[in-house]
Enzyme design. Structure first.
Site: not given
Ligand code: XIL
Length: 471
Positions: A164, A209, A248, A278, A280
């Site tokens: 990020e 990422n 996401h 990641e 969802d």
């Molecule tokens: C999230 C976790 O799921 C949570 O439990 C935590 O509080 C915050 O991070 N992008 C990412 C992940 O790269 O590491 C994040 O995970 C979600 C967004």
């Protein structure tokens, strides 16, 4: 073309099975399959996180059972982040990460490491001691990467080296605020992070990422900016091998699978793998409890489109979902979204699970290319590295081994080994088209139009799926 071929082959083999010309009917012709098995046959990885609750032994037993049966790549939700691994300066804590690596090795699961250089979840001491001090911050980051990657050398197959680092503005550029690394070091922290990670484990894959890459390649977009950086990194010999698109998304984001396809093609030109890291697909939080079958079918359709793209693009390797069950998801806790995963709160697979399976089956292994060497997918009892592919240990726990069998003759589905089975039939898009409860002996599939379908028979924890052609 690819689809036409795939479907005609399925039709051919399913027709043969249903007419009894090949197959052994009640035994192995209808052996159960998992999405993990199907991904492995296609030399790809499908995975999900181990939630923080798993590390704290505070999760239902179904979680691990399903996790190790259905997935062959794993990520820690929080336990390999900076604040978890180096809570105090140069004092490392690998207890939870080691627990995951041990679990992964015992179950033949590949490990992704997440994440080395990220503006979030950095231990507080970094900013309070060193904010704005370039040389100190470089030394801190170098030491962190050397120690963490060095500790897991040969066990973690792939690292999110930088996470990020691009901002959310319309004209994408580096994230310049609230990032201790960028504000103190400048953009060179990214290049250095890749170089240090490569030195610490030359065999590990190294990824950049980020989120919102699935919004597409356009002038000024995040995805276009990242592709430009990858070009520069490759031209300068920076050892990046992969990009992760977090993905996401929400149920309304219907164009995103095709945006991921375009990004994969752009990265293929640069000889870089694209992973979905990641995924969802959330519904708005207020909709919990009000969702209809059509809503879940729509979610399944989107999951399927991502899986189709994943299997059709030769430089895609890992398909990772950010959670297993809606009972444990950051969507509800932090995102104002809900029900974005493959399993519901009671660990029942949702239509999205079936859609993924249908997509895998619609893309025969012979037609799916893989960015990985074949050796990664060989079975090995003695697995010394996280890179080693499936071990034969404990992949199919006893609870999942099934006594069920089924056979289709015309429109009669005969079932053996069940007293009160649940039967679900799905079309090739993963949409439910027939369902019956408490089936013993046989059930008639009268109202189905001619075509290809997936049938799933379940009783208790035993489950069997099969594709068929109705004529
Ligand atoms: C999230 C976790 O799921 C949570 O439990 C935590 O509080 C915050 O991070 N992008 C990412 C992940 O790269 O590491 C994040 O995970 C979600 C967004």
């Amino acid at each position: 073309m690819k689809h036409t071929l795939s479907f005609s082959r399925i039709a051919f083999s399913a027709a043969l099975i249903s007419t009894g010309i090949i197959g052994t009917g009640f035994s192995n012709a209808f052996a159960d399959e998992t999405i993990r098995d199907l991904a492995k046959e296609r030399h790809r990885f499908i995975g999900t996180i181990l939630n923080s609750e798993w590390f704290n032994d505070d999760i239902e037993p179904e979680f691990e059972e399903i996790h190790k049966t259905q997935f062959n790549v794993v990520v820690a939700e929080n336990e390999m982040k900076f604040d978890a691994t180096e809570p105090n300066e140069n004092e490392f804590n690998f207890t939870k990460g080691d627990k995951m690596v041990e679990y992964a090795l015992a179950n033949g699961i590949r490990v992704r490491g997440h994440a080395l250089a990220w503006h979030s979840q950095v231990a507080g001491w970094v900013s309070s001691n060193y904010a704005g001090q370039k040389d100190k911050l470089l030394a801190v980051l170098k030491n962190h990467i050397e120690k963490v990657v060095g500790h897991y050398k040969g066990q973690v197959a792939e690292w999110d080296v930088v996470n990020e680092a691009v901002n959310d503005d319309y004209n994408a550029d580096w994230r310049s605020t609230n990032s201790v690394w960028y504000e103190g070091i400048g953009a060179e922290f990214l290049d250095s992070a890749f170089v240090w990670a490569h030195a610490a484990d030359p065999n590990a894959e190294l990824c950049y990422n980020d989120y919102s890459l699935e919004w597409g390649l356009r002038e000024g977009s995040k995805a276009s900016f990242v592709v430009e950086q990858v070009k520069r990194w490759k031209a300068n010999g920076i050892p990046i091998t992969c990009v992760g698109t977090q993905t996401h998304i929400e149920i309304a984001h219907e164009t995103t699978p095709q945006n991921v396809r375009a990004l994969a093609k752009a990265l293929a030109e640069l000889d870089v793998t694209l992973n979905i890291t990641e995924l969802d697909i959330g519904f708005p939080k207020g909709s919990a409890g009000k969702l209809t079958d059509a809503d879940y079918a729509k979610q399944g359709h989107l999951y399927r489109q991502f899986m189709d793209v994943f299997l059709e693009e030769p430089n895609m390797g890992e398909f990772v979902i950010w959670g297993l069950t809606d009972a444990h998801s950051w969507l509800d806790e932090q995102q104002g979204k809900t029900e974005g995963l493959l399993y519901d709160k009671n660990y029942k697979p949702k239509p999205a699970y079936d859609s993924i399976m249908v997509s895998l089956k619609a893309h025969p292994a012979s037609e799916v290319k893989s960015p990985y060497p074949e050796s990664l997918f060989k079975d090995r009892m003695d697995c010394q590295t996280g890179n080693c592919g499936d071990s034969t240990i404990a992949i199919k726990p006893a609870a999942i081994a099934t006594h069920l069998s089924m056979q289709i003759a015309g429109r009669t589905l005969s079932i053996a080994g069940a007293n009160a089975a649940k039967v679900d039939v799905f079309d090739v898009q993963g949409r439910p088209v027939f369902s019956a409860k408490n089936v013993k002996g046989f059930v008639k599939l009268q109202d189905l139009a001619e075509g290809l379908y997936m049938i799933r028979v379940r009783e208790g924890s035993a489950s069997l799926t099969k594709r068929i052609a109705i004529r």
